[in-house]
Write a protein that holds these residues in place. Structure first.
Motif, PDB file in Angstrom:
ATOM      1  N   ASP A 211     -18.192   4.229  -9.230  1.00 47.17           N
ATOM      2  CA  ASP A 211     -17.786   4.394  -8.057  1.00 47.17           C
ATOM      3  C   ASP A 211     -16.260   4.236  -8.245  1.00 47.17           C
ATOM      4  OD1 ASP A 211     -16.538   4.493  -5.427  1.00 47.17           O
ATOM      5  OD2 ASP A 211     -17.926   2.804  -4.663  1.00 47.17           O
ATOM      6  N   PRO A 212     -15.435   5.447  -7.891  1.00 43.61           N
ATOM      7  CA  PRO A 212     -13.934   5.675  -8.085  1.00 43.61           C
ATOM      8  C   PRO A 212     -13.200   4.485  -7.518  1.00 43.61           C
ATOM      9  CG  PRO A 212     -14.683   7.296  -6.952  1.00 43.61           C
ATOM     10  CD  PRO A 212     -15.884   6.706  -7.163  1.00 43.61           C
ATOM     11  N   SER A 213     -13.759   3.975  -6.293  1.00 42.87           N
ATOM     12  CA  SER A 213     -12.906   3.020  -5.422  1.00 42.87           C
ATOM     13  C   SER A 213     -13.078   1.600  -6.118  1.00 42.87           C
ATOM     14  CB  SER A 213     -13.488   2.941  -4.115  1.00 42.87           C
ATOM     15  OG  SER A 213     -14.936   2.343  -4.055  1.00 42.87           O
ATOM     16  N   ILE A 214     -13.980   1.398  -7.078  1.00 42.06           N
ATOM     17  CA  ILE A 214     -13.914   0.066  -7.865  1.00 42.06           C
ATOM     18  C   ILE A 214     -13.171   0.403  -9.283  1.00 42.06           C
ATOM     19  CG2 ILE A 214     -15.569  -1.513  -8.844  1.00 42.06           C
ATOM     20  CD1 ILE A 214     -17.762  -0.296  -7.028  1.00 42.06           C
ATOM     21  N   ARG A 215     -12.905   1.454  -9.479  1.00 47.14           N
ATOM     22  CA  ARG A 215     -12.293   1.554 -10.950  1.00 47.14           C
ATOM     23  C   ARG A 215     -10.875   1.363 -10.677  1.00 47.14           C
ATOM     24  NH1 ARG A 215     -15.604   6.284 -11.687  1.00 47.14           N
ATOM     25  NH2 ARG A 215     -13.719   7.634 -10.974  1.00 47.14           N
ATOM     26  N   PRO A 216     -10.054   1.139 -11.472  1.00 40.50           N
ATOM     27  CA  PRO A 216      -8.572   0.779 -11.388  1.00 40.50           C
ATOM     28  C   PRO A 216      -7.839   1.936 -10.816  1.00 40.50           C
ATOM     29  CG  PRO A 216      -9.227   0.256 -13.691  1.00 40.50           C
ATOM     30  CD  PRO A 216     -10.389   0.619 -13.170  1.00 40.50           C
ATOM     31  N   HIS A 217      -7.173   1.603  -9.743  1.00 42.14           N
ATOM     32  CA  HIS A 217      -6.440   2.586  -8.889  1.00 42.14           C
ATOM     33  C   HIS A 217      -5.384   2.077  -7.972  1.00 42.14           C
ATOM     34  CE1 HIS A 217      -9.546   1.119  -5.886  1.00 42.14           C
ATOM     35  NE2 HIS A 217      -8.389   1.411  -5.015  1.00 42.14           N
ATOM     36  N   TRP A 218      -4.368   2.740  -7.655  1.00 44.43           N
ATOM     37  CA  TRP A 218      -3.374   2.278  -6.783  1.00 44.43           C
ATOM     38  C   TRP A 218      -4.037   2.575  -5.272  1.00 44.43           C
ATOM     39  CZ3 TRP A 218       0.945  -0.687  -7.301  1.00 44.43           C
ATOM     40  CH2 TRP A 218       1.264  -1.011  -8.577  1.00 44.43           C
ATOM     41  N   GLN A 219      -3.901   1.791  -4.330  1.00 42.96           N
ATOM     42  CA  GLN A 219      -4.258   1.929  -2.916  1.00 42.96           C
ATOM     43  C   GLN A 219      -3.265   1.942  -2.121  1.00 42.96           C
ATOM     44  OE1 GLN A 219      -7.435   2.422  -2.067  1.00 42.96           O
ATOM     45  NE2 GLN A 219      -7.962   1.841  -0.007  1.00 42.96           N
ATOM     46  N   VAL A 220      -2.611   2.880  -1.376  1.00 42.89           N
ATOM     47  CA  VAL A 220      -1.622   2.908  -0.430  1.00 42.89           C
ATOM     48  C   VAL A 220      -2.080   2.434   1.078  1.00 42.89           C
ATOM     49  CG1 VAL A 220      -0.028   4.336   0.758  1.00 42.89           C
ATOM     50  CG2 VAL A 220      -0.676   5.036  -1.614  1.00 42.89           C
ATOM     51  N   HIS A 221      -1.038   1.417   1.462  1.00 39.06           N
ATOM     52  CA  HIS A 221      -1.313   0.844   2.703  1.00 39.06           C
ATOM     53  C   HIS A 221      -0.372   1.272   3.716  1.00 39.06           C
ATOM     54  CE1 HIS A 221      -4.052  -2.790   1.427  1.00 39.06           C
ATOM     55  NE2 HIS A 221      -3.823  -2.210   0.330  1.00 39.06           N
ATOM     56  N   PHE A 222      -1.050   1.853   4.862  1.00 45.25           N
ATOM     57  CA  PHE A 222      -0.038   2.151   5.930  1.00 45.25           C
ATOM     58  C   PHE A 222      -0.058   1.245   6.973  1.00 45.25           C
ATOM     59  CE2 PHE A 222      -1.278   6.197   3.778  1.00 45.25           C
ATOM     60  CZ  PHE A 222      -0.048   6.650   3.480  1.00 45.25           C
ATOM     61  N   ALA A 223       1.176   0.976   7.485  1.00 42.04           N
ATOM     62  CA  ALA A 223       1.291   0.083   8.922  1.00 42.04           C
ATOM     63  C   ALA A 223       0.869   0.750   9.953  1.00 42.04           C
ATOM     64  CB  ALA A 223       2.742  -0.806   8.494  1.00 42.04           C
ATOM     65  N   VAL A 224      -0.078  -0.070  10.931  1.00 48.00           N
ATOM     66  CA  VAL A 224      -0.192   0.835  12.032  1.00 48.00           C
ATOM     67  C   VAL A 224      -0.120  -0.495  13.221  1.00 48.00           C
ATOM     68  CG1 VAL A 224      -1.531   2.537  10.923  1.00 48.00           C
ATOM     69  CG2 VAL A 224      -2.725   0.242  11.724  1.00 48.00           C
ATOM     70  N   ALA A 225      -0.058   0.228  14.497  1.00 46.41           N
ATOM     71  CA  ALA A 225      -0.082  -0.789  15.676  1.00 46.41           C
ATOM     72  C   ALA A 225      -1.602  -1.130  15.769  1.00 46.41           C
ATOM     73  CB  ALA A 225       0.565  -0.073  16.754  1.00 46.41           C
ATOM     74  N   ASP A 226      -2.436  -0.431  15.537  1.00 48.86           N
ATOM     75  CA  ASP A 226      -4.138  -0.495  16.091  1.00 48.86           C
ATOM     76  C   ASP A 226      -4.843  -0.328  14.924  1.00 48.86           C
ATOM     77  OD1 ASP A 226      -6.429  -0.799  17.230  1.00 48.86           O
ATOM     78  OD2 ASP A 226      -5.539  -0.486  19.358  1.00 48.86           O
ATOM     79  N   VAL A 227      -5.373  -1.309  14.128  1.00 49.83           N
ATOM     80  CA  VAL A 227      -6.301  -1.078  13.174  1.00 49.83           C
ATOM     81  C   VAL A 227      -7.541  -0.364  13.691  1.00 49.83           C
ATOM     82  CG1 VAL A 227      -7.611  -2.010  11.174  1.00 49.83           C
ATOM     83  CG2 VAL A 227      -5.280  -2.679  11.484  1.00 49.83           C
ATOM     84  N   ALA A 228      -8.102  -0.789  14.536  1.00 52.52           N
ATOM     85  CA  ALA A 228      -9.403  -0.578  15.128  1.00 52.52           C
ATOM     86  C   ALA A 228      -9.408   0.986  15.561  1.00 52.52           C
ATOM     87  CB  ALA A 228     -10.045  -1.319  16.097  1.00 52.52           C
TER      88      ALA A 228
END
Length: 267
Positions: A211-228
């Motif tokens: 699974d590529p999401s488990i292999r080493p990778h950089w994850q970008v986090h975007f700030a939002v007002a409402d996660v849900a």
């Protein structure tokens, strides 16, 4: 790296990579379907779009009028993975590439000239992909940071080993004025620039995971007002929710690119 907005000559020194070197300065997405990508991120993150100087396949995303990300619909044409990639500001692309290669990293593309600067795409010694940028920034760095990207996180095999690699490539914690500060906090390596947390590095990724999401990778986090609300919009518009909490959700767009939305309260 995608560009459309040139700073004025009066702000050139303030907005150059020399003033924020070693810190993340841009994020870019390679996609297959430009129209579908724009529609998805408009629905999920509220972005607007403008053309880029690199051609019809390149677009710049705007959050409240501020350029926040680049989209390149070249994944199929260039046989590239669909993924979000962070770019780090460097005074010299050639020197940064040389330092990365000397320490076991690899170069996929560049350095190439993309006026008003130069860029390269690399991978660290565990395979996590990242970019470097030398030259004028797309937008004022502090405005870009405030507009939407919260920070980036490296999921890697060994946080300390990765911190040494990136620290030597980007001259973190050096004697140079303006360099990034690195500390170990709460089980993570934390990178700060001008006092703000701009990146985190955590251990635990598996290099051979299918699974590529488990292999080493950089994850970008975007700030939002409402996660849900972002998670709901992602599902309605062809994406998926990989995990969701009250303050954070990991999402996947219709092309398969993974990213995280983080509550502005958690920045």
């Amino acid at each position: 790296m995608n560009h459309d907005v040139r700073p004025t000559s009066a702000t050139k020194d303030v907005l150059s990579t020399h003033s924020v070197f070693g810190a993340p300065c841009w994020v870019s997405l390679t996609s297959r379907d430009q129209k579908a990508t724009e529609e998805f991120y408009t629905a999920v993150l509220g972005w607007e779009w403008q053309s880029a100087k690199l051609g019809d396949r390149f677009r710049v995303a705007l959050a409240d009028g501020t350029p926040v990300a680049g989209i390149a619909a070249v994944a199929s044409m260039w046989q590239m993975a669909v993924a979000w990639t962070p770019y780090f500001a460097v005074p010299s692309a050639d020197e940064a590439v040389a330092r990365a290669q000397e320490r076991g990293g690899t170069t996929a593309v560049g350095p190439l000239s993309f006026p008003p600067g130069r860029a390269a795409l690399l991978a660290d010694r565990d395979g996590a992909t990242f970019g470097i940028w030398e030259g004028e920034l797309v937008a004022d760095w502090e405005s870009w940071r405030e507009a939407q990207p919260a920070f980036i996180r490296l999921h890697t095999r060994d946080a300390f080993d990765a911190a040494i690699f990136y620290g030597e490539v980007f001259e973190w914690a050096s004697d140079r004025p303006g360099c990034c500060e690195v500390r170990y906090e709460g089980g993570e390596v934390v990178l700060r620039s001008r006092g703000d947390v701009v990146a985190r590095i955590e251990s635990g990724a598996l290099g051979s995971a299918p699974d590529p999401s488990i292999r080493p990778h950089w994850q970008v986090h975007f700030a939002v007002a409402d996660v849900a609300a972002c998670a709901r919009a992602a599902e309605v518009h062809g994406g998926s929710v990989l995990s969701k909490g009250l303050e954070e959700a990991v999402l996947r767009d219709p092309d398969g690119a993974q990213f995280t939305v983080t509550s502005r309260r958690e920045r």
